[in-house]
Design a protein around this motif. Structure first.
Motif, PDB file in Angstrom:
ATOM      1  N   SER A  20       0.827  -1.219   0.000  1.00 21.13           N
ATOM      2  CA  SER A  20       0.000   0.000   0.000  1.00 21.13           C
ATOM      3  C   SER A  20       0.856   1.262   0.000  1.00 21.13           C
ATOM      4  N   SER A  21       1.865   1.293   0.869  1.00 27.34           N
ATOM      5  CA  SER A  21       2.679   2.511   0.953  1.00 27.34           C
ATOM      6  C   SER A  21       3.512   2.710  -0.310  1.00 27.34           C
ATOM      7  N   LEU A  22       4.109   1.625  -0.823  1.00 32.64           N
ATOM      8  CA  LEU A  22       4.894   1.750  -2.064  1.00 32.64           C
ATOM      9  C   LEU A  22       4.011   2.165  -3.229  1.00 32.64           C
ATOM     10  N   ALA A  27       2.451   5.834  -7.349  1.00 30.32           N
ATOM     11  CA  ALA A  27       1.379   6.473  -8.132  1.00 30.32           C
ATOM     12  C   ALA A  27       1.569   7.990  -8.145  1.00 30.32           C
ATOM     13  N   ARG A  28       1.889   8.567  -7.000  1.00 29.75           N
ATOM     14  CA  ARG A  28       2.120  10.018  -6.949  1.00 29.75           C
ATOM     15  C   ARG A  28       3.340  10.397  -7.786  1.00 29.75           C
ATOM     16  N   GLY A  29       4.354   9.529  -7.741  1.00 29.89           N
ATOM     17  CA  GLY A  29       5.551   9.771  -8.547  1.00 29.89           C
ATOM     18  C   GLY A  29       5.249   9.748 -10.031  1.00 29.89           C
ATOM     19  N   LEU A  30       4.394   8.813 -10.446  1.00 30.32           N
ATOM     20  CA  LEU A  30       4.018   8.735 -11.863  1.00 30.32           C
ATOM     21  C   LEU A  30       3.219   9.960 -12.300  1.00 30.32           C
ATOM     22  N   HIS A  34       7.961  14.547  -7.760  1.00 30.10           N
ATOM     23  CA  HIS A  34       9.352  14.080  -7.733  1.00 30.10           C
ATOM     24  C   HIS A  34       9.769  13.596  -6.348  1.00 30.10           C
ATOM     25  N   ASN A  35       9.311  14.249  -5.304  1.00 34.34           N
ATOM     26  CA  ASN A  35       9.656  13.816  -3.939  1.00 34.34           C
ATOM     27  C   ASN A  35       9.058  12.444  -3.632  1.00 34.34           C
ATOM     28  N   ALA A  36       7.827  12.224  -4.056  1.00 31.74           N
ATOM     29  CA  ALA A  36       7.185  10.924  -3.834  1.00 31.74           C
ATOM     30  C   ALA A  36       7.943   9.831  -4.593  1.00 31.74           C
ATOM     31  N   TYR A  37       8.348  10.151  -5.827  1.00 34.77           N
ATOM     32  CA  TYR A  37       9.074   9.162  -6.625  1.00 34.77           C
ATOM     33  C   TYR A  37      10.428   8.843  -5.981  1.00 34.77           C
ATOM     34  N   ARG A  38      11.105   9.861  -5.461  1.00 35.56           N
ATOM     35  CA  ARG A  38      12.376   9.651  -4.760  1.00 35.56           C
ATOM     36  C   ARG A  38      12.155   8.764  -3.529  1.00 35.56           C
ATOM     37  N   CYS A  39      11.093   9.019  -2.774  1.00 33.59           N
ATOM     38  CA  CYS A  39      10.767   8.189  -1.600  1.00 33.59           C
ATOM     39  C   CYS A  39      10.499   6.748  -2.019  1.00 33.59           C
TER      40      CYS A  39
END
Length: 194
Positions: A20-22, A27-30, A34-39
């Motif tokens: 769920s967290s990944l 999804a936010r990164g896509l 950019h910060n969500a994708y880095r996380c």
């Protein structure tokens, strides 16, 4: 990654939580965060390190390189992910393929470094096949008349041009071409036993 058959209820809930967290940060990164994708990439890297350390304990030095290769593969294939599918299954498939590539590459490299057990065996035999082939060709060519044999020897065996062969043999260029053609035809017939 893949839980395996003996995962406890606690392990299953932890996997669902990870999924769920990944999936949320991915999804936010896509969507361009950019910060969500880095996380997502950082969390994935941690999971991959643990996964690979368990899977390839004998190759601990290669774990970080493999993590980077998998992260790059995930990044390059991110457009193929279908949101209705479990993210961890998609990630596991990519990691599994990269791991297989790693083992294939490793096997090829290790095969190149196989020790030669008996160094005396290295010099015990000589490959005289080229010498035998040359002797057989010479024997076959001896049966041809000069106007066929010589053009074949100069052009096909020694690599001379038609013009050079004509000058050396004293034949015309067309006679050289005809001699090669008919000579090769005669040799083929002889080899077939005609």
């Amino acid at each position: 990654m893949n839980p395996g058959p003996d995962v406890t209820d606690d392990g299953r809930s932890r996997l669902q939580e990870t999924e769920s967290s990944l999936k949320a940060v991915f999804a936010r990164g896509l969507e361009g965060d950019h910060n969500a994708y880095r996380c997502f990439l950082q969390a994935l890297a941690q999971n991959l390190r643990a996964f690979l350390k368990r899977r390839i304990p004998a190759y601990r030095d290669d774990v970080e390189d493999l993590v980077q290769e998998i992260l790059l593969a995930v990044h390059n294939a991110r457009h193929t992910y279908r949101p209705d599918e479990p993210l961890t299954a998609w990630l596991h498939a990519i990691a599994r393929y990269k791991l297989m590539d790693f083992f294939r590459s490793r096997a090829r490299r290790e095969a190149m470094h196989d020790p030669i057990d008996d160094h005396l065996d290295l010099l015990s035999a000589v490959d005289d096949e080229p010498l035998e082939a040359r002797r057989d060709i010479t024997k076959l060519l001896e049966a041809l008349p000069d106007h066929q044999r010589l053009p074949i020897v100069y052009m096909k065996l020694n690599g001379f041009s038609v013009k050079e062969t004509a000058r050396i043999t004293g034949l015309s260029e067309s006679a050289v071409k005809v001699g090669v053609h008919r000579g090769l035809k005669a040799l083929a017939a002889r080899l077939r036993g005609v």
